[in-house]
Design a protein around this motif. Structure first.
Motif, PDB file in Angstrom:
ATOM      1  N   GLY A 282       0.861  -1.180   0.000  1.00 53.88           N
ATOM      2  CA  GLY A 282       0.000   0.000   0.000  1.00 53.88           C
ATOM      3  C   GLY A 282       0.891   1.221   0.000  1.00 53.88           C
ATOM      4  O   GLY A 282       2.089   1.146  -0.300  1.00 53.88           O
ATOM      5  N   LEU A 283       0.326   2.383   0.334  1.00 48.11           N
ATOM      6  CA  LEU A 283       1.173   3.564   0.453  1.00 48.11           C
ATOM      7  C   LEU A 283       2.221   3.366   1.532  1.00 48.11           C
ATOM      8  O   LEU A 283       3.348   3.836   1.414  1.00 48.11           O
ATOM      9  N   THR A 305      -1.648   1.219   4.933  1.00 48.78           N
ATOM     10  CA  THR A 305      -2.245   2.531   4.702  1.00 48.78           C
ATOM     11  C   THR A 305      -2.627   2.641   3.231  1.00 48.78           C
ATOM     12  O   THR A 305      -1.785   2.489   2.347  1.00 48.78           O
ATOM     13  N   LEU A 306      -3.905   2.885   2.992  1.00 47.17           N
ATOM     14  CA  LEU A 306      -4.437   2.842   1.629  1.00 47.17           C
ATOM     15  C   LEU A 306      -4.601   4.214   0.987  1.00 47.17           C
ATOM     16  O   LEU A 306      -4.877   4.318  -0.196  1.00 47.17           O
ATOM     17  N   SER A 307      -4.475   5.276   1.796  1.00 44.60           N
ATOM     18  CA  SER A 307      -4.549   6.623   1.224  1.00 44.60           C
ATOM     19  C   SER A 307      -3.713   7.554   2.090  1.00 44.60           C
ATOM     20  O   SER A 307      -3.206   7.157   3.139  1.00 44.60           O
ATOM     21  N   GLU A 308      -3.560   8.782   1.662  1.00 48.32           N
ATOM     22  CA  GLU A 308      -2.738   9.740   2.397  1.00 48.32           C
ATOM     23  C   GLU A 308      -3.360  10.127   3.735  1.00 48.32           C
ATOM     24  O   GLU A 308      -2.670  10.595   4.628  1.00 48.32           O
ATOM     25  N   ASP A 309      -4.676   9.945   3.876  1.00 48.75           N
ATOM     26  CA  ASP A 309      -5.353  10.267   5.124  1.00 48.75           C
ATOM     27  C   ASP A 309      -5.255   9.060   6.047  1.00 48.75           C
ATOM     28  O   ASP A 309      -6.078   8.153   6.014  1.00 48.75           O
ATOM     29  N   HIS A 310      -4.232   9.014   6.902  1.00 50.38           N
ATOM     30  CA  HIS A 310      -3.963   7.847   7.732  1.00 50.38           C
ATOM     31  C   HIS A 310      -5.096   7.548   8.711  1.00 50.38           C
ATOM     32  O   HIS A 310      -5.326   6.401   9.071  1.00 50.38           O
ATOM     33  N   SER A 313      -7.718   5.488   6.758  1.00 45.61           N
ATOM     34  CA  SER A 313      -7.320   4.481   5.780  1.00 45.61           C
ATOM     35  C   SER A 313      -6.360   3.433   6.318  1.00 45.61           C
ATOM     36  O   SER A 313      -5.915   2.578   5.571  1.00 45.61           O
ATOM     37  N   GLN A 314      -6.007   3.492   7.591  1.00 40.63           N
ATOM     38  CA  GLN A 314      -5.095   2.501   8.152  1.00 40.63           C
ATOM     39  C   GLN A 314      -5.886   1.237   8.477  1.00 40.63           C
ATOM     40  O   GLN A 314      -6.663   1.200   9.413  1.00 40.63           O
TER      41      GLN A 314
END
Length: 456
Positions: A282-283, A305-310, A313-314
């Motif tokens: 993931g990211l 983590t799948l997006s910048e907004d932890h 999205s964790q």
């Protein structure tokens, strides 16, 4: 680079460590069993879980970190098979500043605890740097004075100014002890980096000079400065697997494994010259725990983590590796199971594999059926061998530790778990100053033989 260890200790330091034989002083813990299958211990000191193990007679052992006098201290807690505090039930692990990492039990029933501790250098207990601490206790919980210096040993893994953090321990069939974690060592010019660090000890607590460089192996895994060995496993035949996290080329952490020959050299037949990963899950992703199944596949738990907004999205994740270090395509989606079913976010902090190949993951979750004041809970999730959720376990595959709802925000800590010889599952979780133990039957229902309603 030859790694030099510090072996000398002052008389003051020796006297401080020998005081570990004393039982923990008051305040007395408050022990209660709010319902069958559940035992809660309130320590009146901030606690953090370190690990769970089961002794040969069924006694449950937990190592934890408390805060006493403003400093972190290690304690050992022992509960009888029916959930009562055992004799020598709560002991302080050395009169030294430390954080507990893990605990295991030898084939003889002895208890081995590891963590990172600060070596006392003066009467003022001046903190210089953290070293690997290994302590061994007799089956009844008393310090084993035949191990190291009165039951303990400290190891400076890297150089004198390095920071060494012990995360995991396993005992080989011959009684030698393997400890893994991370050490902050020089790697380029004046720069320093955390690397996988593994140490092997002889039965008497001395360093095993047949392993690596004087008993130590340090492995640079990633391309940046943050490697973290979280779990050490022993394969049949004596090969050693260390699982953890390492920085990828993007500078973000990702799962990584290393496999060693019994002498500590990298096993070139594994992955890429002894190392496997990062895989770009993931990211960013981070590993906390690992377990071995009957086919020598390694299951690793953590988060992705799948997006910048932890914050949103964790997600908890379990990854399974084949014996050669490749991802097991028969498990989940290409070897990866992201546990977002039911709306859960969070992380898997402990993992175990049952004899029937079903996988238990325990972690700090958010959303779904969690009812905490901040939407969090500590929960166990069981998966089938193929990575699908096992709906026959607990409530549709999920068991949530029954911490009572709080009227104020509370701090959920880490959890850990162990599987008994009879297949029953022991879960342990921490919230604020309390550590909760739960024992479950194979179907995920609480075991009524453990604990009893009421307060003792």
């Amino acid at each position: 680079m030859r790694i030099i260890a510090i072996t000398g200790l002052s008389a003051i330091a020796i006297a401080a460590f020998l005081s570990q034989a004393r039982a923990m002083e008051p305040p007395e813990p408050r022990i209660s069993s709010p319902s069958p299958g559940v035992v809660n211990i309130a320590l009146e000191l901030a606690a953090r879980m370190g690990g769970v193990a089961i002794q040969n007679d069924g006694t449950i052992v937990v190592a934890a970190t408390t805060i006493s006098g403003g400093s972190h201290r290690g304690i050992l807690i022992r509960l009888t098979p029916n959930g009562v505090l055992a004799d020598h039930g709560i002991l302080q692990i050395g009169d030294v500043i430390m954080n507990v990492g893990d605990v295991t039990v030898t084939s003889e029933g002895e208890i081995v605890v590891v963590g990172d501790a600060y070596r006392p250098e003066s009467a003022g207990n001046q903190q210089v740097r953290a070293d690997f601490l290994v302590a061994r206790f007799l089956p009844d919980g008393r310090p084993d004075t035949s191990f190291g210096r009165g039951g303990w040993t400290l190891t400076d893994v890297g150089q004198r100014d390095d920071h060494d953090i012990a995360k995991s321990v396993v005992v080989q069939p011959d009684g030698r002890i393997l400890v893994t974690g991370q050490s902050n060592v020089p790697y380029w010019l004046i720069m320093r980096a955390y690397s996988f660090a593994t140490v092997r000890y002889n039965v008497d607590g001395s360093l095993d000079n047949s392993f690596g460089d004087g008993g130590r192996v340090i492995t640079r895994m990633g391309v940046s400065r943050e490697d973290d060995g979280c779990a050490v496993l022993i394969l049949p035949g004596g090969k050693i697997v260390v699982a953890g996290a390492a920085d990828s080329s993007s500078g973000r952490p990702d799962f990584a494994l290393a496999r060693y020959l019994p002498n500590g050299q990298l096993d070139r037949s594994f992955g890429r010259s002894g190392k496997s990963g990062p895989f770009g899950l993931g990211l960013a992703s981070y590993a906390y725990s690992a377990a071995l199944d009957a086919h020598q596949r390694v299951v690793v738990g953590g988060f992705v983590t799948l997006s910048e907004d932890h914050l949103v999205s964790q997600a908890p994740v379990l990854v399974r590796y084949n014996i050669d270090g490749s991802l097991d395509q028969s498990f989940g989606n290409g070897g990866v199971v992201v546990l977002q079913a039911g709306g859960y976010l969070g992380e898997i902090e402990a993992v175990a594999v049952q004899p029937d190949a079903k996988i238990i993951g325990l972690g700090l979750l958010r959303g779904g059926k969690c009812t905490g004041t901040d939407g969090s809970c500590i929960a166990a999730i069981r998966l089938n061998d193929n990575g699908s959720l096992d709906k026959t376990f607990a409530d549709d595959g999920v068991y949530i530790l029954p911490f009572r709802p709080a009227r104020r925000p509370f701090r959920l800590g880490v959890g850990n778990l162990a599987i008994q010889r009879d297949g029953k599952l022991v879960l342990a979780g921490q919230r604020d100053q309390s550590i909760m133990f739960v024992r479950l039957n194979s179907d995920g229902t609480p075991d009524a033989m453990f604990g009893a309603a009421g307060t003792r």
